[in-house]
Design a protein around this motif. Structure first.
Motif, short mmCIF file in Angstrom:
data_model
loop_
_atom_site.label_atom_id
_atom_site.label_comp_id
_atom_site.label_asym_id
_atom_site.label_seq_id
_atom_site.Cartn_x
_atom_site.Cartn_y
_atom_site.Cartn_z
N PRO A 133 0.84 -1.20 0.00
CA PRO A 133 0.00 0.00 0.00
C PRO A 133 0.88 1.25 0.00
CG PRO A 133 0.10 -0.94 2.19
CD PRO A 133 0.82 -1.90 1.30
N HIS A 134 0.34 2.34 -0.55
CA HIS A 134 1.09 3.58 -0.66
C HIS A 134 0.26 4.75 -0.12
CE1 HIS A 134 4.33 1.81 -3.03
NE2 HIS A 134 3.41 1.21 -3.76
N GLN A 135 0.97 5.73 0.42
CA GLN A 135 0.39 6.98 0.87
C GLN A 135 -0.85 6.73 1.73
OE1 GLN A 135 0.37 9.99 -2.26
NE2 GLN A 135 2.40 9.38 -2.96
N SER A 136 -2.01 7.27 1.38
CA SER A 136 -3.18 7.13 2.28
C SER A 136 -3.80 5.75 2.25
CB SER A 136 -4.24 8.18 1.92
OG SER A 136 -4.73 7.97 0.61
N GLU A 137 -3.31 4.84 1.42
CA GLU A 137 -3.73 3.44 1.52
C GLU A 137 -3.23 2.81 2.82
OE1 GLU A 137 -4.03 1.31 -2.76
OE2 GLU A 137 -2.00 1.88 -2.19
#
Length: 509
Positions: A133-137
């Motif tokens: 997952p990346h950033q706001s994930e």
């Protein structure tokens, strides 16, 4: 019984393996509503021959077990838009939640919502994509270093293969085209999709549920996997402590009780809240905040520049180019030539050598309490459990995201060739990634079902697992995150069990 695990899919298997490794003397019972399937326990169907795969798929179709059917069903439920956008499709080995869903005014529903019922769960059918997952994930209340360690552990368990840009051959050429178009400030860089697929014995081998379970039958004498066994409800005593479950043998119809010091429900993103509802465990957030990825996939006729015949092929490198999620671009894209696909696709013998490419995009949902799977107190499903109904609609933000996803589909396809058809939104439920229904939270404020260690708020010794616990809006395939969360929770369960075993041994001296 020390531990009762409901569900034999990836999350339940991660719990069983972790607890078994840390407390090998524990007595662990795993129950699965579906049947055992032939072959190696938990093996991925992509590792099987065509005939073996078909036989296993027929067994895991739940109420439709043994029923031969077309891959695409074109019956449209009353009130549904008859366009391709809402045409119901179902993958082999699965069965619909509701093949004729009734919609409320303004709802779009998830008409293609489906599930697998058999030993190994979805872990014997899944696509094997394992992006992080990346950033706001990412889950904001889990420390970054702690979550990264859990994700790394999940990658190790699955045997994830990673490829580093810029790549070589045709995948490298596709990567260069996508990176030039989609990389930019604040955006997660383009790369290659990690996969739980490895080159073994001269062929590509997919990691199934058995890969996660490992050698637990040999190393944990007290482990038992009991198929065709339905969990009707979790038993909670007057002090708010989970003490076991009422089970039903689906072969004989016998109903019986199993007592357990820990109960872990990993039935999937729709059936886990169903089990809790049937148990009278009904926090306000149960079944709510339901979300899945929007999905578009299109075939592309590759241009001369990307003709697979012009490149040497390395079958050990899959080359699925990944355009990851970013907050400024809340979606994930995948681009690959069909000639590089490791999957056994029902597209004819020459498909792998063709000039076809695939462009597929997932987009994150605008998460709302109103989107939910709700359960009936009076009606039941095929298994005698509370009937579920999905209430799901799109916001203005969703419509903007879908439009952006369509634009990105067109952009990415134009870089490598010509679309065979216009990008079309897949039927709701097609991604099979149902999240948020038993979401985790940092605080017991009514907006979540379980805590950061997946323990149900207000109930001692009851834990959850599966995609349903993920609380964030995601476009990335959730399997890696789900397994990382299960490992964290299982480690806590094992630690508490070990303390109890130690205390009991000390008291017996």
């Amino acid at each position: 019984m020390d531990v009762l695990i409901v569900g034999s899919g990836p999350a339940g298997s991660m719990y069983a393996r972790t607890i078994g490794e840390l407390t090998p003397h524990a007595r662990i019972l795993m129950v699965e509503a579906g049947p055992s399937v032939p072959g190696i326990r938990g093996d991925h169907t992509q590792n099987m021959t065509d005939d073996e795969r078909s036989a296993v798929q027929l067994l895991t179709q739940g109420p439709d077990a043994g029923l031969q059917r077309d891959a695409a069903l074109i019956d449209i439920a009353e009130g549904l838009d008859p366009s391709l956008e809402f045409r119901q499709t179902i993958l082999p080995g699965l069965h619909f939640v509701d093949s004729q869903p009734a919609l409320r005014p303004g709802d779009v529903g998830l008409p293609a919502a489906s599930m697998s019922t058999g030993v190994g769960g979805m872990g014997i059918h899944w696509g094997a994509s394992t992006p992080r997952p990346h950033q706001s994930e990412r889950i904001p209340f889990i420390p970054r270093a702690e979550m990264d360690a859990a994700l790394l552990h999940a990658e190790d368990v699955l045997g994830v293969t990673k490829q580093t840009p810029p790549g070589r051959g045709l995948p490298g050429r596709i990567y260069a085209a996508m990176a030039a178009e989609f990389d930019g400030p604040g955006l997660t860089p383009v790369g290659f999709m990690p996969n739980a697929i490895r080159w073994e014995g001269g062929r590509l081998t997919f990691s199934g549920t058995g890969t996660i379970l490992g050698d637990i039958e040999k190393t944990v004498p007290g482990f038992e996997l009991r198929p065709e066994t339905l969990c009707r409800r979790v038993l909670v005593d007057d002090d708010g402590v989970a003490v076991g479950a009422q089970l039903r043998d689906l072969s004989s119809g016998e109903v019986y009780t199993v007592r357990a010091a820990r109960v872990i429900v990993c039935a999937d993103g729709l059936r886990t809240p169903q089990v809790l509802f049937a148990s009278g465990i009904r926090p306000d957030a149960l079944g709510h905040y339901l979300n899945e990825h929007y999905q578009m996939a299109s075939f592309v006729q590759l241009s001369d520049e990307f003709d697979p015949a012009r490149f040497d092929r390395d079958p050990t490198r899959l080359g699925n180019v990944l355009i990851p999620f970013s907050d400024a671009r809340p979606m994930q894209g995948g681009v690959m030539a069909l000639a590089g696909s490791p999957y056994a696709l029902p597209l004819g013998a020459d498909a792998a050598a063709s000039r076809l490419g695939i462009v597929a995009w997932y987009a994150a949902k605008d998460i709302r309490f109103e989107d939910a799977v709700v359960f009936s107190d009076t009606e039941t499903d095929h298994y005698g459990m509370p009937k579920m109904t999905i209430q799901y609609s799109r916001t203005e933000r969703d419509l903007m995201t879908i439009a952006q996803m369509r634009e990105n589909s067109l952009r990415s396809a134009a870089l490598i060739g010509t679309l065979n058809e216009q990008p079309t939104l897949a039927a709701g439920g097609s991604s099979l990634h149902y999240q948020g229904t038993v979401r985790m939270g940092a605080f017991d404020d009514g907006n979540s079902v379980c805590d950061a260690q997946l323990k149900v708020w207000g109930i001692e010794n009851l834990y959850l697992g599966g995609n349903g616990v993920i609380p964030t809006a995601t476009a990335a395939n959730p399997t890696l995150t789900m397994l990382a969360l299960a490992w964290r929770a299982a480690t806590e369960v094992a630690t508490s069990l070990a303390d109890e075993f130690s205390s009991a041994a000390h008291a017996a001296r």
